[in-house]
Write a protein that holds these residues in place. Structure first.
Motif, PDB file in Angstrom:
ATOM      1  N   UNK A  43       3.865  -9.581 -10.424  1.00  0.00           N
ATOM      2  CA  UNK A  43       4.723  -8.898  -9.462  1.00  0.00           C
ATOM      3  C   UNK A  43       4.636  -9.544  -8.083  1.00  0.00           C
ATOM      4  N   UNK A  44       3.673 -10.443  -7.918  1.00  0.00           N
ATOM      5  CA  UNK A  44       3.522 -11.126  -6.636  1.00  0.00           C
ATOM      6  C   UNK A  44       4.671 -12.110  -6.425  1.00  0.00           C
ATOM      7  N   UNK A  45       4.971 -12.372  -5.165  1.00  0.00           N
ATOM      8  CA  UNK A  45       6.006 -13.330  -4.796  1.00  0.00           C
ATOM      9  C   UNK A  45       5.405 -14.387  -3.876  1.00  0.00           C
ATOM     10  N   UNK A  46       5.836 -15.614  -4.055  1.00  0.00           N
ATOM     11  CA  UNK A  46       5.538 -16.659  -3.086  1.00  0.00           C
ATOM     12  C   UNK A  46       6.731 -16.762  -2.143  1.00  0.00           C
ATOM     13  N   UNK A  47       6.474 -17.098  -0.909  1.00  0.00           N
ATOM     14  CA  UNK A  47       7.557 -17.131   0.076  1.00  0.00           C
ATOM     15  C   UNK A  47       7.621 -18.479   0.765  1.00  0.00           C
ATOM     16  N   UNK A  48       8.802 -19.048   0.774  1.00  0.00           N
ATOM     17  CA  UNK A  48       9.057 -20.255   1.548  1.00  0.00           C
ATOM     18  C   UNK A  48       9.815 -19.872   2.808  1.00  0.00           C
ATOM     19  N   UNK A  49       9.540 -20.599   3.900  1.00  0.00           N
ATOM     20  CA  UNK A  49      10.191 -20.317   5.170  1.00  0.00           C
ATOM     21  C   UNK A  49      10.687 -21.624   5.775  1.00  0.00           C
ATOM     22  N   UNK A  50      11.779 -21.530   6.496  1.00  0.00           N
ATOM     23  CA  UNK A  50      12.318 -22.709   7.172  1.00  0.00           C
ATOM     24  C   UNK A  50      12.953 -22.280   8.484  1.00  0.00           C
ATOM     25  N   UNK A  51      12.525 -22.930   9.561  1.00  0.00           N
ATOM     26  CA  UNK A  51      13.048 -22.649  10.891  1.00  0.00           C
ATOM     27  C   UNK A  51      14.030 -23.756  11.255  1.00  0.00           C
ATOM     28  N   UNK A  52      15.307 -23.443  11.431  1.00  0.00           N
ATOM     29  CA  UNK A  52      16.285 -24.493  11.738  1.00  0.00           C
ATOM     30  C   UNK A  52      15.994 -25.222  13.040  1.00  0.00           C
ATOM     31  N   UNK A  53      15.267 -24.574  13.936  1.00  0.00           N
ATOM     32  CA  UNK A  53      14.971 -25.229  15.224  1.00  0.00           C
ATOM     33  C   UNK A  53      14.103 -26.475  15.047  1.00  0.00           C
ATOM     34  N   UNK A  54      13.430 -26.599  13.887  1.00  0.00           N
ATOM     35  CA  UNK A  54      12.637 -27.797  13.624  1.00  0.00           C
ATOM     36  C   UNK A  54      13.520 -29.012  13.371  1.00  0.00           C
ATOM     37  N   UNK A  55      14.771 -28.777  12.913  1.00  0.00           N
ATOM     38  CA  UNK A  55      15.598 -29.887  12.459  1.00  0.00           C
ATOM     39  C   UNK A  55      16.983 -29.933  13.104  1.00  0.00           C
ATOM     40  N   UNK A  56      17.380 -28.872  13.773  1.00  0.00           N
ATOM     41  CA  UNK A  56      18.710 -28.803  14.357  1.00  0.00           C
ATOM     42  C   UNK A  56      18.586 -28.823  15.874  1.00  0.00           C
ATOM     43  N   UNK A  57      19.329 -29.701  16.514  1.00  0.00           N
ATOM     44  CA  UNK A  57      19.249 -29.849  17.962  1.00  0.00           C
ATOM     45  C   UNK A  57      19.658 -28.559  18.662  1.00  0.00           C
ATOM     46  N   UNK A  58      19.004 -28.276  19.765  1.00  0.00           N
ATOM     47  CA  UNK A  58      19.307 -27.074  20.540  1.00  0.00           C
ATOM     48  C   UNK A  58      20.768 -27.084  20.970  1.00  0.00           C
ATOM     49  N   UNK A  59      21.417 -25.940  20.842  1.00  0.00           N
ATOM     50  CA  UNK A  59      22.820 -25.827  21.212  1.00  0.00           C
ATOM     51  C   UNK A  59      23.788 -26.108  20.076  1.00  0.00           C
ATOM     52  N   UNK A  60      23.271 -26.592  18.935  1.00  0.00           N
ATOM     53  CA  UNK A  60      24.134 -26.854  17.786  1.00  0.00           C
ATOM     54  C   UNK A  60      24.592 -25.535  17.163  1.00  0.00           C
ATOM     55  N   UNK A  61      25.885 -25.396  16.947  1.00  0.00           N
ATOM     56  CA  UNK A  61      26.418 -24.193  16.324  1.00  0.00           C
ATOM     57  C   UNK A  61      26.523 -24.400  14.817  1.00  0.00           C
ATOM     58  N   UNK A  62      25.961 -23.464  14.067  1.00  0.00           N
ATOM     59  CA  UNK A  62      26.043 -23.497  12.614  1.00  0.00           C
ATOM     60  C   UNK A  62      26.977 -22.374  12.161  1.00  0.00           C
ATOM     61  N   UNK A  63      28.039 -22.735  11.486  1.00  0.00           N
ATOM     62  CA  UNK A  63      29.006 -21.750  11.008  1.00  0.00           C
ATOM     63  C   UNK A  63      28.538 -21.191   9.668  1.00  0.00           C
ATOM     64  N   UNK A  64      28.524 -19.875   9.563  1.00  0.00           N
ATOM     65  CA  UNK A  64      28.123 -19.256   8.300  1.00  0.00           C
ATOM     66  C   UNK A  64      29.252 -19.393   7.286  1.00  0.00           C
ATOM     67  N   UNK A  65      28.971 -19.996   6.133  1.00  0.00           N
ATOM     68  CA  UNK A  65      30.022 -20.090   5.104  1.00  0.00           C
ATOM     69  C   UNK A  65      30.239 -18.755   4.410  1.00  0.00           C
ATOM     70  N   UNK A  66      31.387 -18.595   3.782  1.00  0.00           N
ATOM     71  CA  UNK A  66      31.582 -17.461   2.887  1.00  0.00           C
ATOM     72  C   UNK A  66      30.612 -17.595   1.715  1.00  0.00           C
ATOM     73  N   UNK A  67      30.240 -16.463   1.138  1.00  0.00           N
ATOM     74  CA  UNK A  67      29.315 -16.462   0.008  1.00  0.00           C
ATOM     75  C   UNK A  67      29.952 -15.753  -1.179  1.00  0.00           C
TER      76      UNK A  67
END
Length: 508
Positions: A206-230
């Motif tokens: 029942x345990x879960x492992x969790x991965x995390x990713x911070x976009x600020x590590x790879x995306x330049x400050x001020x960059x706009x990311x558009x959310x796609x439809x899902x």
């Protein structure tokens, strides 16, 4: 004929009538998705070209080692030139590698959990860049939308793959082969430049492992990311209802309702353990979705699996449109190697191409449609006369050992290794390494094993091919083809779909 559910809802802006399936490892590559999008533009139809998001790091690093100019050009456009340089330095040789040579492999996705920080960072960069490259190339030269298809089961790579696709401006994300309830929150977090997480299933716990990713590590400050439809791929109204009601995880924008005749992975039959004389799972009334229940959710939906000639019927029963794969998979622009594509098309014309729904081939445990072609992994002798291998590691399952440390197993890996890690030997029977077999199907196979098929040296893993069961549209497209071999283009497929509803006229 499906009973009409009344007048179809008026299509909203940017909601496609036709979605091209996102197939295999590189079958729906950027060339096919781009060709579909441009065909929609030319014919003035609402069409969504879709790239497969499976195995993109493998494809990108292979293409770089082949010195593919398109991949080089796209990676040169990656927003962070330092990341691009790191990848070029490792995977771009001075001379292009040739078929049969050993290629340098990217790390296995499991390093995102077990690897040192620098290895995790390297893998994240590769996945980011690979998704960016594929979307960037698919979107080049037109302004029509492009989607990406992901398998939810391939959980380890979702975060960087989604972020890389968003960096390139992907318009729609389509996810199936699992329960993609975590995807909407990931998209929302990335759009807001916030860290996102993804819980990894742990088998037998029942345990879960969790991965995390911070976009600020790879995306330049001020960059706009558009959310796609899902859009979530589902087979039954119950899952659609669950995803639509789960407001804690964000919004689902639509559903692709995929039937058991569609190619690739299918949902398991609800009558478990019931098979026909060919060993195929038997689907019945319990597997049929209630389209009225789905319509009540107020979300657009598309019907998939044997709907290529039934767009108007789908719309009359309430669907926004259809998703089709097989006619596109056998079009000129798909990633399938030409020799086998020609063979499949010729067999269809002779009414001699068999597609079997295998209950055991896929390491995921999901039924998988396998094209029966001599010399491929569909042939028992070919399957038995080669070494089992697990060199990619995308379809692994995660378990915990006695010390609660994660271990990664794939029932298609070498039997001794699987059993040593706690797997049961019976779980390995008939399993195929889809990571390698599907890559071989698009000419990107890796040199693996001892080469028992050839009797000496190294050899590639044999191919495995998948298509849907409805082959009649392909036959009709070939009959209309002006070419002696019956070949046809992605634009021909788009025109064929809409010619069954309204007259198609080119803008040109």
């Amino acid at each position: 004929m499906v009973e009409s559910l009344g007048n179809a809802p008026v299509p909203k802006k940017n909601i496609p009538e036709l979605i091209q399936g996102g197939m295999g490892v590189g079958v729906s590559d950027w060339r096919l998705a781009r060709a579909v999008a441009i065909a929609g533009e030319k014919l003035d139809k609402d069409v969504l070209g879709v790239i497969s998001g499976t195995g993109l790091a493998i494809l990108m690093t292979n293409r770089l080692q082949q010195r593919d100019p398109n991949t080089i050009r796209a990676l040169n456009s990656f927003p962070d030139p330092e990341i691009a340089k790191e990848i070029f330095d490792e995977f771009l040789p001075t001379e292009a590698k040739l078929p049969g040579q050993r290629y340098k492999l990217p790390p296995k996705p499991e390093v995102l959990i077990t690897g040192k920080q620098e290895i995790q960072d390297k893998m994240n960069k590769l996945l980011l860049a690979a998704a960016f490259v594929e979307v960037w190339l698919a979107k080049e030269g037109h302004d029509r939308p492009i989607g990406m298809n992901l398998l939810e089961k391939v959980q380890l790579v979702h975060l960087p793959t989604i972020l890389g696709a968003m960096m390139a401006g992907v318009d729609t994300l389509i996810v199936g082969a699992g329960i993609p309830r975590q995807i909407p929150q990931v998209l929302e977090n990335f759009e807001n430049n916030e860290e996102a997480s993804y819980q990894i299933d742990v088998k037998g716990s029942k345990e879960k492992l969790e991965l995390r990713l911070d976009p600020k590590q790879y995306v330049a400050e001020g960059t706009e990311l558009k959310k796609p439809d899902f859009y979530a791929i589902v087979s039954h109204h119950a899952l659609a209802q669950f995803l639509a009601s789960d407001k804690t995880q964000g919004e689902v924008n639509g559903f692709v309702i995929e039937g058991p005749s569609a190619g690739g992975h299918n949902a398991p039959a609800r009558n478990k353990g019931v098979f026909d004389e060919k060993g195929q799972p038997v689907y019945g009334e319990r597997d049929e979705p209630d389209l009225e229940e789905i319509r009540r959710l107020g979300k657009p939906f598309w019907l998939a699996g044997s709907w290529s000639e039934r767009l108007r019927e789908a719309q009359e029963i309430g669907a926004a449109g259809i998703q089709i794969g097989t006619p596109f998979a056998l079009s000129d622009e798909s990633g399938f190697v030409k020799e086998k594509k020609d063979l499949e098309r010729a067999k269809i014309m002779d009414d001699a191409l068999e597609v079997i729904t295998s209950a055991v081939v896929s390491p995921t445990g999901y039924p998988f449609q396998v094209v029966q072609i001599p010399g491929t992994l569909s042939e028992k002798k070919v399957y038995e006369d080669r070494d089992r291998v697990c060199s990619k590691g995308y379809l692994v399952e995660v378990r915990l050992d006695e010390n609660k440390k994660p271990i990664f197993l794939c029932p298609a890996e070498p039997v001794k290794a699987y059993v040593r890690k706690g797997g049961k030997i019976e779980e390995t029977e008939g399993r195929v390494c889809l990571c390698n077999g599907l890559a071989s199907a698009v000419g990107q196979g890796q040199t693996v094993g001892r080469g028992r098929i050839e009797g000496q040296g190294q050899t590639e893993e044999p191919e495995i091919f998948t298509l849907g069961k409805d082959q009649e549209p392909v036959r009709k497209l070939m009959e209309k083809s002006p070419h002696a071999d019956g070949s046809y283009s992605a634009e021909d497929v788009v025109g064929f779909v809409f010619s069954n509803t309204t007259q198609v006229t080119s803008k040109e």
